[in-house]
Design a protein around this motif. Structure first.
Motif, short mmCIF file in Angstrom:
data_model
loop_
_atom_site.label_atom_id
_atom_site.label_comp_id
_atom_site.label_asym_id
_atom_site.label_seq_id
_atom_site.Cartn_x
_atom_site.Cartn_y
_atom_site.Cartn_z
N GLU A 17 0.91 -1.56 0.36
CA GLU A 17 -0.23 0.10 -0.34
C GLU A 17 1.17 1.29 -0.48
N LYS A 18 1.62 1.05 0.68
CA LYS A 18 3.18 2.26 0.17
C LYS A 18 3.72 2.97 -0.33
N ASN A 19 3.45 1.44 -1.48
CA ASN A 19 4.19 1.66 -2.81
C ASN A 19 2.85 2.77 -3.66
N GLY A 20 1.77 1.66 -2.88
CA GLY A 20 0.84 2.97 -4.43
C GLY A 20 0.69 2.11 -5.86
N HIS A 21 1.38 1.41 -6.01
CA HIS A 21 0.97 0.76 -7.78
C HIS A 21 0.36 0.09 -7.79
N PHE A 22 0.41 -1.23 -6.69
CA PHE A 22 -0.80 -1.74 -7.40
C PHE A 22 -1.60 -2.58 -6.44
N SER A 23 -3.27 -2.94 -7.40
CA SER A 23 -3.76 -3.32 -6.21
C SER A 23 -3.50 -4.78 -5.38
N ILE A 24 -4.23 -4.89 -4.36
CA ILE A 24 -3.51 -6.60 -3.51
C ILE A 24 -5.17 -7.34 -4.22
N GLU A 25 -5.06 -7.57 -4.97
CA GLU A 25 -6.12 -8.72 -5.39
C GLU A 25 -6.07 -10.15 -4.10
N ARG A 26 -5.45 -10.59 -3.60
CA ARG A 26 -5.62 -11.33 -2.76
C ARG A 26 -3.95 -11.22 -2.00
N ILE A 27 -4.13 -11.65 -0.56
CA ILE A 27 -3.16 -11.91 0.71
C ILE A 27 -3.57 -12.52 1.09
N GLU A 28 -2.77 -13.85 1.38
CA GLU A 28 -2.92 -14.43 2.68
C GLU A 28 -2.15 -16.17 2.78
N LEU A 29 -2.14 -16.21 4.05
CA LEU A 29 -1.48 -17.52 4.53
C LEU A 29 -1.99 -18.58 4.02
N THR A 30 -1.30 -20.02 3.38
CA THR A 30 -1.36 -20.80 2.00
C THR A 30 -1.43 -22.12 3.48
N GLU A 31 -1.87 -23.29 3.49
CA GLU A 31 -1.80 -24.12 4.54
C GLU A 31 -0.74 -24.91 4.30
N SER A 32 -0.51 -26.15 4.94
CA SER A 32 0.37 -26.18 4.91
C SER A 32 1.40 -27.23 3.81
N ALA A 33 1.93 -27.57 2.73
CA ALA A 33 1.58 -28.67 1.73
C ALA A 33 1.85 -30.10 2.03
N THR A 34 2.04 -31.22 0.97
CA THR A 34 1.70 -32.61 1.58
C THR A 34 2.74 -33.04 2.14
N TRP A 35 4.33 -32.60 1.96
CA TRP A 35 5.01 -32.56 2.74
C TRP A 35 5.12 -33.07 4.05
N VAL A 36 4.93 -32.15 4.59
CA VAL A 36 4.79 -31.52 6.48
C VAL A 36 4.04 -31.73 6.64
N LYS A 37 2.95 -32.94 6.07
CA LYS A 37 1.63 -33.57 6.76
C LYS A 37 2.39 -34.94 7.18
N GLU A 38 2.93 -34.92 7.13
CA GLU A 38 4.02 -36.67 7.25
C GLU A 38 4.54 -36.64 7.77
N ASN A 39 6.00 -37.22 8.19
CA ASN A 39 6.75 -37.48 9.23
C ASN A 39 7.99 -36.87 7.91
N ILE A 40 9.12 -36.82 8.99
CA ILE A 40 10.07 -35.42 8.48
C ILE A 40 11.03 -36.62 8.16
N ASP A 41 11.55 -36.57 6.88
CA ASP A 41 13.04 -37.20 7.27
C ASP A 41 14.23 -37.01 7.36
N ILE A 42 14.84 -36.04 8.20
CA ILE A 42 16.04 -35.08 8.48
C ILE A 42 16.98 -34.77 7.27
N ARG A 43 17.21 -35.84 7.44
CA ARG A 43 18.59 -35.69 5.65
C ARG A 43 17.59 -35.50 5.16
N VAL A 44 16.71 -36.20 4.35
CA VAL A 44 16.05 -34.78 2.90
C VAL A 44 16.02 -33.66 3.01
#
Length: 391
Positions: free
Chosen positions: A300-327
């Motif tokens: 908004e400070k910049n003033g040259h763009f309208s905000i069509e959408r801004i949000e936090l999205t859900e976790s991706a599929t990979w973080v819904k499973e146990n994490i392989d620490i090495r990977v």
């Protein structure tokens, strides 16, 4: 992915892509090539995270991207739609993303009237990253079957990259949370923001947090100003980056466990004489995690763009499973290793450092899975306003 983060010193001329005297590199491009620690082999997590907003991007294109109007408003009279992926790294994610975006644009061209003339614009994609990015690997991997002309646009996206009013669609994923430089105060031993014993602002003193926030605000001001000059009126920009909920303390961010253990590994290696202690004390990752409220304020400070959408999205599929620490750490290494090498000049110690981090994190499997399930990303869609050109 990754960031185009070079801090330039201007010689006083206007910042239109020329007159750059020198560069201080604090973060480096993702690992090139196709080796075991390359970004091309260790970027599935980023793709999975971006994939969850694909439908939303396609919706925005369908509803708000007017191909015919955008072509006519371009500074060129050619029948060409120009796209840019800022922070493209070495693939394959950038190719996958650009193709589905173009497919969505082409579907917009289908006329409901069978006798109407069919539009057949050309599509040109500019792949951008730092000048030291492995563009050879990127273009050697370029899909043979594609619906666009490809070109490189090397340089920092915190400055100008393209001519005035020439770009119709900008995409950047997992790039703008990388700062152009570590804040100067954080490097200064005399400053209250001196960050000895840590490598990031997460969990650090308030002065460190404020220095990082100020650096991010300055970077975004330059980023948005450059894009406003380069994009045509009505053009769309999609930004995807690490994010956090409004009001959450930096000390509570889920990635703290990673940064703390990276710091512990470096400190241990300094105690053993493998690394210089002063260099460890002065090392900080140039990365900042923003929230919707903060990002909205900067736009908004910049003033040259309208905000069509801004949000936090859900976790991706990979973080819904146990994490392989090495990977997981292999993905971290592919993205960050160059930054460590640039600072410490000890490429031969990278295996040792990341193995230490893996061993340390292996002591906290439950905490890691709990924390990383909190992972969120900020998703923003902006539209270039049809206002007077920036002076």
């Amino acid at each position: 992915m990754i960031r185009s983060s070079i801090k330039w010193e201007s010689d006083g001329q206007n910042d239109h892509g020329g007159a750059m005297k020198g560069a201080s590199i604090d973060s480096c491009p993702a690992n090139g090539g196709h080796g075991s620690h390359s970004y091309s082999k260790n970027s599935y997590y980023q793709k999975s995270s971006v994939d969850i907003v694909r439908i939303k991007i396609e919706e925005e294109i369908k509803e708000k991207f007017s191909t015919t109007n955008l072509i006519s408003s371009s500074s060129s009279s050619s029948n060409t739609i120009r796209l840019a992926d800022l922070g493209c790294a070495t693939g394959p994610n950038t190719f996958w993303t650009m193709q589905y975006i173009i497919d969505a644009m082409k579907s917009n061209l289908k006329s409901p009237c069978p006798n109407s003339p069919k539009l057949s614009p050309n599509f040109q994609v500019f792949f951008n990253d730092q000048i030291t990015n492995d563009f050879n690997t990127l273009f050697l991997s370029l899909p043979q079957q594609r619906d666009y002309f490809a070109a490189a646009a090397p340089g920092s996206f915190y400055g100008r990259l393209f001519p005035d009013s020439s770009i119709h669609f900008v995409h950047t994923a997992y790039s703008i949370h990388w700062l152009s430089a570590v804040p100067a105060e954080v490097r200064d031993k005399r400053s209250a923001a001196w960050n000895r014993g840590r490598i990031h602002y997460i969990g650090a003193a308030e002065e460190v947090v404020e220095a990082y926030a100020g650096g991010f605000a300055a970077d975004m001001e330059r980023f948005l100003e450059a894009r406003a000059e380069e994009m045509v009126g009505g053009g769309i920009m999609v930004m995807i980056c690490l994010g956090v909920c409004d009001g959450v303390s930096p000390s509570q961010l889920p990635f703290r466990i990673l940064y703390d253990n990276l710091a512990f590994a470096l400190i241990d290696m300094a105690k053993e004489g493998l690394l210089n202690e002063d260099e460890v004390d002065s090392f900080n990752l140039p990365m900042y995690i923003t929230c919707p409220k903060e990002m909205r304020k900067l736009i908004e400070k910049n003033g040259h763009f309208s905000i069509e959408r801004i949000e936090l999205t859900e976790s991706a599929t990979w973080v819904k499973e146990n994490i392989d620490i090495r990977v997981w750490i292999n993905h971290v290494r592919a993205a960050m290793e160059g930054t460590f090498i640039e600072h410490f000049k000890k490429k031969e110690l990278m295996d040792e450092m990341f193995e230490r981090v893996i061993r340390k994190l292996s002591n906290y499997p439950e905490e890691i899975n709990e924390k990383l399930h909190e992972k969120v990303q900020l998703f923003a869609v902006l539209k270039r306003k049809e206002d007077a050109f920036l002076n």
